[in-house]
Design an enzyme around this catalytic site. Structure first.
Site, PDB file in Angstrom:
ATOM      1  N   VAL A 285       0.826  -1.308   0.065  1.00 46.12           N
ATOM      2  CA  VAL A 285       0.007  -0.011   0.075  1.00 46.12           C
ATOM      3  C   VAL A 285       0.850   1.170   0.011  1.00 46.12           C
ATOM      4  CG1 VAL A 285      -1.525   1.304   1.401  1.00 46.12           C
ATOM      5  CG2 VAL A 285      -2.046  -1.144   1.215  1.00 46.12           C
ATOM      6  N   ALA A 286       2.061   1.264   0.788  1.00 43.87           N
ATOM      7  CA  ALA A 286       2.790   2.241   1.073  1.00 43.87           C
ATOM      8  C   ALA A 286       3.429   2.607  -0.484  1.00 43.87           C
ATOM      9  CB  ALA A 286       3.878   2.020   1.961  1.00 43.87           C
ATOM     10  N   GLU A 290      -1.265   6.147  -5.043  1.00 44.34           N
ATOM     11  CA  GLU A 290      -2.715   6.263  -5.616  1.00 44.34           C
ATOM     12  C   GLU A 290      -3.166   7.374  -6.483  1.00 44.34           C
ATOM     13  OE1 GLU A 290      -2.097   5.314  -2.683  1.00 44.34           O
ATOM     14  OE2 GLU A 290      -2.744   3.592  -1.862  1.00 44.34           O
ATOM     15  N   ASP A 332       4.099  31.742 -39.561  1.00 43.20           N
ATOM     16  CA  ASP A 332       3.894  32.539 -40.782  1.00 43.20           C
ATOM     17  C   ASP A 332       3.727  34.069 -40.466  1.00 43.20           C
ATOM     18  OD1 ASP A 332       1.360  32.622 -39.331  1.00 43.20           O
ATOM     19  OD2 ASP A 332       0.120  31.979 -40.935  1.00 43.20           O
ATOM     20  N   ASN A 727      -1.465   8.224   2.781  1.00 39.83           N
ATOM     21  CA  ASN A 727      -1.292   8.438   1.071  1.00 39.83           C
ATOM     22  C   ASN A 727      -2.461   9.033   0.707  1.00 39.83           C
ATOM     23  OD1 ASN A 727       0.858   7.001   1.000  1.00 39.83           O
ATOM     24  ND2 ASN A 727      -0.012   5.168   0.069  1.00 39.83           N
ATOM     25  N   ASP A 731      -0.850  12.943   1.493  1.00 32.65           N
ATOM     26  CA  ASP A 731      -0.280  13.230   0.155  1.00 32.65           C
ATOM     27  C   ASP A 731      -0.972  13.710  -1.111  1.00 32.65           C
ATOM     28  OD1 ASP A 731       1.489  11.780   1.450  1.00 32.65           O
ATOM     29  OD2 ASP A 731       1.496  10.083   0.268  1.00 32.65           O
TER      30      ASP A 731
HETATM   31  P1  ATP Z   1       1.719  35.051 -44.850  1.00 37.60           P
HETATM   32  O1  ATP Z   1       2.815  33.993 -44.237  1.00 37.60           O
HETATM   33  O2  ATP Z   1       2.194  36.486 -44.778  1.00 37.60           O
HETATM   34  O3  ATP Z   1       0.493  34.775 -44.307  1.00 37.60           O
HETATM   35  P2  ATP Z   1       1.041  33.420 -46.886  1.00 37.60           P
HETATM   36  O4  ATP Z   1       1.909  32.382 -46.818  1.00 37.60           O
HETATM   37  O5  ATP Z   1      -0.213  33.327 -46.514  1.00 37.60           O
HETATM   38  O6  ATP Z   1       1.651  34.598 -46.232  1.00 37.60           O
HETATM   39  P3  ATP Z   1      -0.248  33.813 -49.398  1.00 37.60           P
HETATM   40  O7  ATP Z   1      -1.479  34.335 -48.797  1.00 37.60           O
HETATM   41  O8  ATP Z   1       0.034  32.377 -50.016  1.00 37.60           O
HETATM   42  O9  ATP Z   1       0.884  34.044 -48.442  1.00 37.60           O
HETATM   43  O10 ATP Z   1       0.180  34.886 -50.511  1.00 37.60           O
HETATM   44  C1  ATP Z   1       1.456  35.017 -51.252  1.00 37.60           C
HETATM   45  C2  ATP Z   1       1.364  35.994 -52.139  1.00 37.60           C
HETATM   46  O11 ATP Z   1       0.104  35.851 -52.952  1.00 37.60           O
HETATM   47  C3  ATP Z   1       1.201  37.526 -51.578  1.00 37.60           C
HETATM   48  O12 ATP Z   1       2.337  37.978 -51.522  1.00 37.60           O
HETATM   49  C4  ATP Z   1       0.305  38.219 -52.467  1.00 37.60           C
HETATM   50  O13 ATP Z   1       1.033  38.653 -53.399  1.00 37.60           O
HETATM   51  C5  ATP Z   1      -0.595  37.142 -53.218  1.00 37.60           C
HETATM   52  N1  ATP Z   1      -1.719  37.169 -52.780  1.00 37.60           N
HETATM   53  C6  ATP Z   1      -2.309  37.075 -51.428  1.00 37.60           C
HETATM   54  N2  ATP Z   1      -3.691  36.960 -51.483  1.00 37.60           N
HETATM   55  C7  ATP Z   1      -4.212  37.018 -52.410  1.00 37.60           C
HETATM   56  C8  ATP Z   1      -5.462  36.975 -53.112  1.00 37.60           C
HETATM   57  N3  ATP Z   1      -6.599  37.240 -52.378  1.00 37.60           N
HETATM   58  N4  ATP Z   1      -5.419  37.259 -54.415  1.00 37.60           N
HETATM   59  C9  ATP Z   1      -4.239  37.301 -55.198  1.00 37.60           C
HETATM   60  N5  ATP Z   1      -3.359  37.261 -54.843  1.00 37.60           N
HETATM   61  C10 ATP Z   1      -3.022  37.298 -53.535  1.00 37.60           C
END
Ligand code: ATP
Length: 895
Positions: A285-286, A290, A332, A727, A731
């Site tokens: 038990v010790a 638990e 991102d 315990n 504890d």
């Molecule tokens: P982040 O890391 O900044 O979020 P992301 O990886 O999401 O960027 P994307 O959204 O893929 O990047 O955009 C990449 C590129 O595509 C942008 O730099 C822009 O030039 C273009 N882009 C973004 N949004 C649109 C859109 N709605 N229509 C057309 N082109 C776009």
């Protein structure tokens, strides 16, 4: 009239037939009252397997543990020896223990349910003629759902509209490539993978848009029929569970060994075998903590609830532990490092560059007016309004725009310049769309008006320029020369270096237009530089992460110069950093040289990457032995989110697929919350480690004491019930308090924990043994002192051992303060739960001695005040010794 549900071959219906069969309306959907009626009739859209285990089962499962079996055995043995009172007492202990376990589990479950509610997936449906978002659970057969890239499909549904719609169905069909969808009627005997007019629950939209009629929910879906998939939604055993399991096993072996040694020596010495049996049970038990698994669950659940309050919703229990070990965060840019409040900042026309601003729906130019580029400006507004998927959502007092922030900024621009987006959209009827994707980085729409076709296109400058062959300057259109391209690229770089997100705009309204592939031979018009201010409040979080040994890497689809500019502003890289890797330069990962491998691991900014490259960068870091957290929002981020050790989805701008795949969802999308979550993860793990050390050292002290007293004063050794009481009382409550502690500030000043390490290292075991030895010493000192000066009565001596250990264990909780902390003001003394636990434990001790029946069960006596004083003073010995040890150790290690 009732609808026939479920329908066996919904794919064999045409669009008209499915709408009639499910008595719905393709434009206005179901009415709210009809939907509610169908919910009552067909039930909610959830699986049976997702229902929680009943309260009764949860109660019953409290008895399913080796220690409880052992205690039942002890009950049987004590009954056999006709010691009825003791048998009942052990039974009572089992019941109380189960009740505490049950209450804690219920509490943990409530916390988890609260978390689950924050993580509800919503779906867009048309009801009463309006598009609305409702929890997927509330979808009914006949609902019209609206789909776009990134959506997770809430039920099986027949398409009634498909606009380049593609779905990822590998979980159902095994097909790894996305399936193109349409609305054609199909024959009955068609394989699942070829039912192109259907979309299925649990799969996701990778591209395009569409509308569909729900034909099956819950169990009546393809996913529902595959039971194994449904079962996989159950919570798996976490790495922490496994580690705790391994620890428990180790403790069982220690007990068995001690019991064996004790029994054999007892038999050799010819001791009474009833005493040997009793002491063996006491030892078993010790040894067993638990409270350990349940305190771990409560600590995790409580920690997760705290994290949710600070904007990080943790979906998987195991994520908390992994968070604490994370040493690379791949983030991102947009929204995480920037505010995701996008404003139009600069126009770049072939002949001029103008800074602009929009305030209160008024567009103003820095130079007063637009002079040379009026014609291009008008085209730019038109393209921005047409190549746009923003939809207005009417609220009670104002209309909200829903969609991509860049496109919302374009609608505001059109409005501020005197055009009305909705009117333009009516004039130019949309007949086709090539949706934006992070791979192509461009988007295009095809429109028809009285003059013929019009193509509107926008996208990243490099990617869109490849599709352009002409340029508009003033009202003339001419061929796009190499010189023009160079100029445009140079201008875009200039804007990017200022931290702007740059988009190029183009159109086409002449010549042959291929309706399926209309993004070519375009006429370039202009660029817009959008300002997305960096989140300046995350600088501190960046610094904290660096101090905590965590590397931050930005991976973005944006231009390298924009990326570098933002990285500098938020403190991700130093001011003089020039190094950013552009996606196009990265060689194929399958044949990556050592040199590239090193380059990837030493770079902090990756720009213009594709989703596949995100995945590869995660893999490269993992191969080098790192624990990688990765943020994502788009549909194409899902594989990288899954591959990373901790996938973090964005709560505000993330797609459903990203949220489904991730293990953490950030409510506010900010990097600050990631850093906070990591810190929390570390604190929670530290708390777990603290109470494990506390519990195990207490248990080990009991083993030491039972064995030592068994040899030196066998008649006074601790009894099984006394140990059980210790315990459970001395504890569990302090351990729980340690588990709920706030953690100390220094967690982020240390490097991350190696996830492969067990909960207790060899060094921890040495410390635990030392702690246990000090508590044993305290008991021995008290026993000898009382024997010499107060009484030699074996019952009194046993009681002295019992209360000394009880106090020693209570005071021992203060030994759990962090290293280098002040003795009086530290994370333990500041933890209010510790004080509450101590109060409860002391009250219980007093109660046990005050109630004669309890006294008799625990074989306790009314003790003279002197005994209490000696026991309390002796109970302070471990605290004293450990503090001296810590002091010497810290002085030694700081030299
Ligand atoms: P982040 O890391 O900044 O979020 P992301 O990886 O999401 O960027 P994307 O959204 O893929 O990047 O955009 C990449 C590129 O595509 C942008 O730099 C822009 O030039 C273009 N882009 C973004 N949004 C649109 C859109 N709605 N229509 C057309 N082109 C776009």
């Amino acid at each position: 009239m009732k609808i026939k549900y479920p329908q066996s071959y919904p794919h064999s219906f045409s669009v008209e037939e499915v709408v009639i069969a499910f008595q719905t309306d393709s434009e206005s959907g179901l009415s709210q009252s009809e939907a509610e009626k169908r919910t009552r009739e067909f039930g909610p859209n959830i699986y049976q397997a997702q229902k929680q285990k009943s309260i009764w089962l949860m109660m019953l499962l409290q008895f399913k543990s080796p220690i409880v079996y052992l205690l039942f055995f002890a009950v049987a043995v004590t009954f056999y020896f006709q010691n009825v009172i003791e048998a009942i007492a052990i039974l009572a202990v089992i019941m109380v223990n189960a009740a505490i376990g049950f209450l804690m589990e219920l509490q943990a479950r409530n916390s988890m349910n609260a978390l689950k509610e924050m993580d509800v997936i919503h779906s867009k449906v048309i009801r009463d003629g309006k598009v609305q978002e409702i929890p997927s659970e509330k979808i009914v057969p006949g609902d019209i759902i609206v789909l776009e890239a990134g959506d997770v499909i809430p039920g099986d549904a027949h398409l009634i509209e498909s606009n380049q719609l593609q779905c990822e169905e590998s979980s159902l069909t095994g097909e790894s490539l996305p399936t193109e969808k349409n609305t054609d009627k199909l024959a009955k005997d068609i394989a699942l993978g070829d039912q192109f007019n259907m979309v299925f629950k649990g799969t996701s939209v990778t591209n395009g848009t569409g509308k569909a009629v729900i034909t099956g929910i819950a169990q009546h879906t393809q996913l529902g029929t595959i039971t194994s998939l449904v079962e996989s939604s159950k919570e798996k055993e976490t790495p922490l569970d496994k580690k705790i399991g391994a620890l428990s096993k180790k403790l069982i072996w220690i007990t068995l060994a001690m019991t064996g040694i004790f029994a054999i020596t007892g038999i050799i010495q010819g001791k009474d075998w009833v005493l040997i049996l009793e002491t063996s049970i006491a030892l078993s038990v010790a040894a067993f903590p638990e409270g350990l698994p349940i305190v771990a669950t409560v600590a995790l659940a409580y920690g997760m609830l705290l994290m949710a309050k600070r904007n990080a919703i943790v979906k998987k229990l195991s994520a908390v532990e992994t968070l604490g070990s994370t040493n690379v965060i791949l983030t991102d840019k947009t929204g995480t490092l920037t505010e995701n409040k996008i404003y139009v900042d600069t126009f770049s026309f072939p002949n001029e560059k103008i800074k602009v601003s929009i305030e209160d729906n008024v567009l103003s130019f820095a130079e007063g007016n637009i002079k040379k580029s009026e014609a291009e400006f008008q085209k730019l507004i038109l393209i921005g309004a047409l190549c746009n998927n923003v939809s207005p959502k009417k609220g009670d007092d104002k209309t909200e725009l829903i969609g991509d922030p860049i496109e919302i900024a374009l609608v505001h621009l059109a409005d501020a310049s005197g055009s009305i987006t909705e009117d333009l959209k009516l004039q130019y009827e949309r007949t086709g769309e090539i949706p934006f994707s992070s791979d192509t980085k461009i988007m295009g729409t095809l429109h028809k008006n009285s003059n013929g076709y019009f193509v509107a296109a926008k996208g990243s400058v490099e990617h869109l320029l490849i599709k352009c062959s002409k340029i508009q300057t003033g009202s003339t259109i001419q061929n796009l020369s190499e010189e023009d391209r160079k100029n445009i690229l140079a201008q875009s770089e200039e804007m990017a270096a200022d931290g702007l997100r740059v988009l190029a705009f183009a159109f086409n309204e002449e010549g042959e237009i291929n309706k399926d592939d209309f993004l070519n031979s375009l006429v370039y018009v202009a660029m817009i530089g959008f300002l997305d201010p960096p989140r300046l409040d995350i600088k501190e979080a960046m610094l904290t992460c660096r101090k905590a040994g965590i590397k931050i890497v930005m991976i973005t689809g944006d231009h390298p110069l924009t990326a570098l500019n933002i990285a500098k502003k938020v403190g991700l890289v130093d001011e003089n950093e020039q190094n950013a890797i552009t996606g196009i330069d990265i060689p194929d990962m399958e044949s990556l040289s050592d040199e590239w491998n090193k380059k990837i691991l030493s770079t902090a900014v990756f720009a213009r990457t594709t989703p596949k490259q995100k995945l590869d960068i995660v893999a490269t870091y993992q191969k080098a032995g790192n624990i990688v957290a990765m943020t994502g929002d788009g549909v194409n981020d899902a594989p990288a989110l899954k591959k990373s050790d901790i996938g973090i989805a964005m709560g505000l701008r993330g797609t459903q697929v990203a949220k489904e795949t991730a293990s953490i969802i950030l409510k506010d999308d900010s990097f600050k919350s990631i850093a906070q979550a990591v810190s929390h993860g570390r604190e929670i793990f530290q708390n777990i480690q603290k109470f494990v050390i506390y519990l195990v050292s207490c248990n080990l002290s009991e083993i030491f004491i039972v064995t030592t007293l068994g040899f030196v004063a066998p008649a006074s050794t601790l009894l099984p019930l006394q140990i059980l009481f210790l315990n459970m009382v001395t504890d569990v409550f302090p351990a729980l308090a340690l588990g709920l502690g706030k953690g100390d500030k220094t967690v982020m000043e240390r490097p991350p924990r190696d996830p492969k390490l067990l909960i207790l290292s060899n060094k921890d075991w040495i410390t635990i043994s030392f702690y246990a030895a000090t508590m044993t010493l305290a008991v021995i000192v008290a026993v000898f002192y009382c024997k010499q000066t107060i009484s030699t009565d074996s019952k009194i001596i046993n009681n002295v051992a019992f209360i000394t250990l009880a106090f020693a264990q209570l005071f021992h909780v203060f030994n759990m303060s962090s290293a280098h902390s002040n003795f009086f003001v530290n994370d333990i003394t500041k933890n209010k739960f510790v004080w509450i636990a101590l109060l409860i434990c002391t009250a219980l001790m007093v109660l046990v001695f005050a109630i004669p029946q309890m006294r008799s069960v625990l074989r306790l006596d009314v003790l003279p005040a002197q005994v209490w004083l000696v026991s309390i003073l002796a109970g302070l010995i471990p605290l004293l010794l450990v503090q001296v040890y810590k002091f010497i150790w810290e002085r030694k290690s700081s030299k």
